[in-house]
Scaffold this active site. Structure first.
Site, mmCIF file in Angstrom:
data_model
loop_
_atom_site.group_PDB
_atom_site.id
_atom_site.type_symbol
_atom_site.label_atom_id
_atom_site.label_comp_id
_atom_site.label_asym_id
_atom_site.label_seq_id
_atom_site.Cartn_x
_atom_site.Cartn_y
_atom_site.Cartn_z
ATOM 1 N N GLU A 30 44.836 40.207 -8.414
ATOM 2 C CA GLU A 30 45.755 41.330 -8.211
ATOM 3 C C GLU A 30 45.951 41.599 -6.720
ATOM 4 O O GLU A 30 44.988 41.629 -5.951
ATOM 5 C CB GLU A 30 45.212 42.583 -8.908
ATOM 6 N N HIS B 97 35.354 68.491 -36.812
ATOM 7 C CA HIS B 97 34.088 67.866 -36.407
ATOM 8 C C HIS B 97 33.611 66.943 -37.517
ATOM 9 O O HIS B 97 33.642 67.313 -38.692
ATOM 10 C CB HIS B 97 33.033 68.940 -36.137
ATOM 11 N N LEU C 100 58.905 51.695 -21.284
ATOM 12 C CA LEU C 100 58.085 51.956 -22.459
ATOM 13 C C LEU C 100 59.005 52.057 -23.668
ATOM 14 O O LEU C 100 60.086 52.649 -23.585
ATOM 15 C CB LEU C 100 57.310 53.266 -22.304
ATOM 16 N N GLY D 194 48.812 42.225 -17.966
ATOM 17 C CA GLY D 194 47.683 41.426 -17.514
ATOM 18 C C GLY D 194 46.362 41.911 -18.075
ATOM 19 O O GLY D 194 45.533 41.117 -18.541
ATOM 20 N N LYS E 64 49.768 43.904 -29.719
ATOM 21 C CA LYS E 64 48.820 44.835 -30.342
ATOM 22 C C LYS E 64 48.181 44.227 -31.580
ATOM 23 O O LYS E 64 47.051 44.568 -31.946
ATOM 24 C CB LYS E 64 49.506 46.153 -30.692
ATOM 25 N N GLY F 130 65.068 44.022 -33.282
ATOM 26 C CA GLY F 130 63.812 44.613 -32.833
ATOM 27 C C GLY F 130 63.526 44.392 -31.368
ATOM 28 O O GLY F 130 62.648 45.031 -30.791
ATOM 29 N N ALA G 182 47.344 42.675 -12.484
ATOM 30 C CA ALA G 182 46.431 43.523 -13.254
ATOM 31 C C ALA G 182 47.115 44.799 -13.710
ATOM 32 O O ALA G 182 46.529 45.879 -13.697
ATOM 33 C CB ALA G 182 45.189 43.853 -12.426
ATOM 34 N N GLY G 183 48.384 44.661 -14.118
ATOM 35 C CA GLY G 183 49.087 45.772 -14.736
ATOM 36 C C GLY G 183 48.782 45.813 -16.224
ATOM 37 O O GLY G 183 47.804 45.216 -16.699
#
Length: 441
Positions: free
Chosen positions: A191, A429, A305, A173, A49, A37, A169-170
């Site tokens: 930063e 909606h 990513l 962070g 997450k 993984g 501050a990416g």
């Protein structure tokens, strides 16, 4: 041992590529010297997450009851381990699929088409390098002090820091700043650049930072860290803000200044492959300068990513099989799972300005959306960027479920859609996606 395809690394790029290759008839050997993984599942996306979800639950309870519950860090960390363990078992099961041989050994190149692992040699006409990336540590005095950590160590903390100082501050962070503020820590972010989240549209990034400041997170922008010093059980971070010396005291210092391609120990010097500190050089098919050798994901530095690695892996296998595809690598969505979320796809206003591209912007706001108000999530905005023919060339958002909203824009952009096309799509909606639709009106 001779095989059709060798893959080095079993992160999302590696294991998804192995499955795609095997389904298309390629006998595949995949190597992993750590956990199945890769970084994403074990030390990155998934555990982070999981903690983001825990933080969101705390914020939801606080909003509903008016009282912030105390965080049980050990329970949060245990749940994180349960989630990652369950997913890791799933990947290991996938690696037992017909056509895939999973070898838990470190692999390195003997030559361009020979890999050595566990004392054995493996050869293939086609090899895919999918070794990912690792934390990049800046040359700061005191960077090796006890209590100065990367995201890997922070994900395994046993004690909640009273004060967490984050350098950078990416994405990493900002996510940890959001999480640990919800957990109850005081958080300071330092930063070097003028604004946080440099890859995100600056309008969105600025608004997001303001939200986090209102939550009590302290930011020092345009600040250069000079040193980190330990005194007893505290760390002092010394930095210059616009040439004025300042310092912050913290229990833990997270270094989140980016990541670097994981190429050490691969034996690339034995292959003739072109690479530098930014990664392995590849073309649009992820092919290196050596015939039959590909590099996907973080290791090529194109887009760090997980979903980019997966898409690039599919592209490389398709190239091996001489199959065409319609994957548009330039339309690459990205999300930051802060509270609230930030997400974007395509060109930003800043990029359009730099490239001299004429564009128009349209905005939709959460505060006028019924579902957002019902969710008590009125803070947020969606920003559409179009060319002079109303073709959507970018979409950026911050707010609840921003990543989900951006995904719809990604679909439309993949088919060169316009705001007229978006306007003609019926939206359920009440949903947050109506904010995207309303931005075209």
């Amino acid at each position: 041992m001779k095989t059709d395809l060798i893959i080095i690394g079993s992160g999302p790029g590696g294991y998804n590529t192995a499955c795609h290759a095997a389904k298309n008839g390629l006998n595949t050997v995949i190597f992993e010297d750590r956990q199945a993984g890769g970084t994403c599942l074990n030390r990155g996306c998934i555990p982070t997450k999981t903690l983001c979800h825990e933080a969101d639950m705390i914020e939801a309870v606080a909003a509903m009851t008016g009282s912030r519950p105390e965080t049980d860090l050990s329970k949060a960390m245990n749940r994180k381990e349960h989630v990652t363990g369950q997913l890791r078992e799933g990947v290991e099961t996938l690696m037992k699929s017909p056509g895939i041989t999973f070898v838990k050994e470190h692999a390195s190149f003997k030559d361009a088409h020979t890999v050595v692992a566990g004392g054995e040699e493996y050869t293939a006409d086609n090899i895919i390098i999918a070794t990912g990336s690792e934390s990049k540590m800046p040359p700061i005095e005191g960077i090796n002090e006890e209590g100065v950590v990367t995201s890997t160590e922070l994900l395994n903390l046993e004690k909640m820091p009273n004060h967490l100082c984050i350098i950078g501050a990416g994405v990493i962070g900002m996510e940890f700043a959001s999480v640990f503020k919800s957990f109850g820590s005081n958080v300071t972010v330092i930063e070097f650049l003028k604004e946080c989240l440099p890859a995100i549209d600056s309008d969105i990034a600025k608004r997001m930072r303001k939200v986090m400041e209102r939550r009590g997170i302290e930011f020092y922008m345009q600040s250069a860290v000079k040193s980190i010093n330990r005194k007893g059980d505290k760390l002092t971070v010394c930095f210059d803000k616009k040439n004025k010396p300042q310092e912050v005291e913290a229990d833990i210092v997270l270094v989140a200044t980016g990541r670097k391609p994981n190429i050490d120990g691969l034996g690339l010097e034995n292959t003739g492959i072109n690479f530098d500190s930014k990664g392995i050089k590849v073309d649009d098919n992820m092919l290196t300068n050596i015939r039959g050798v590909y590099a996907i994901g973080d290791v090529n530095g194109r887009a760090m990513l997980a979903h980019a690695a997966t898409a690039q892996g599919i592209r490389s296998v398709n190239h091996i099989l001489k199959k065409s595809d319609n994957i548009r690598m330039e339309i690459m969505p990205a999300a930051v799972f802060t509270n609230p979320e930030v997400a974007g796809v395509g060109l930003t206003s800043d990029q359009c300005d730099a490239m001299g591209i004429e564009y128009n912007t349209r905005k939709g706001f959460y505060r006028s959306n019924g579902k957002a108000l019902a969710m008590d999530e009125s803070e947020g905005m969606v920003k559409l960027i179009t060319d002079n023919n109303n073709k959507i060339i970018g979409c950026h958002a911050y707010g609840a479920h921003a990543a989900d909203i951006i995904q719809e824009a990604t679909v439309i952009m993949n088919f060169d859609g316009t705001t007229d096309n978006l306007r003609d799509i019926i939206h359920t909606h009440p949903t947050l996606e109506e904010i995207l639709h309303d931005s075209t009106v």
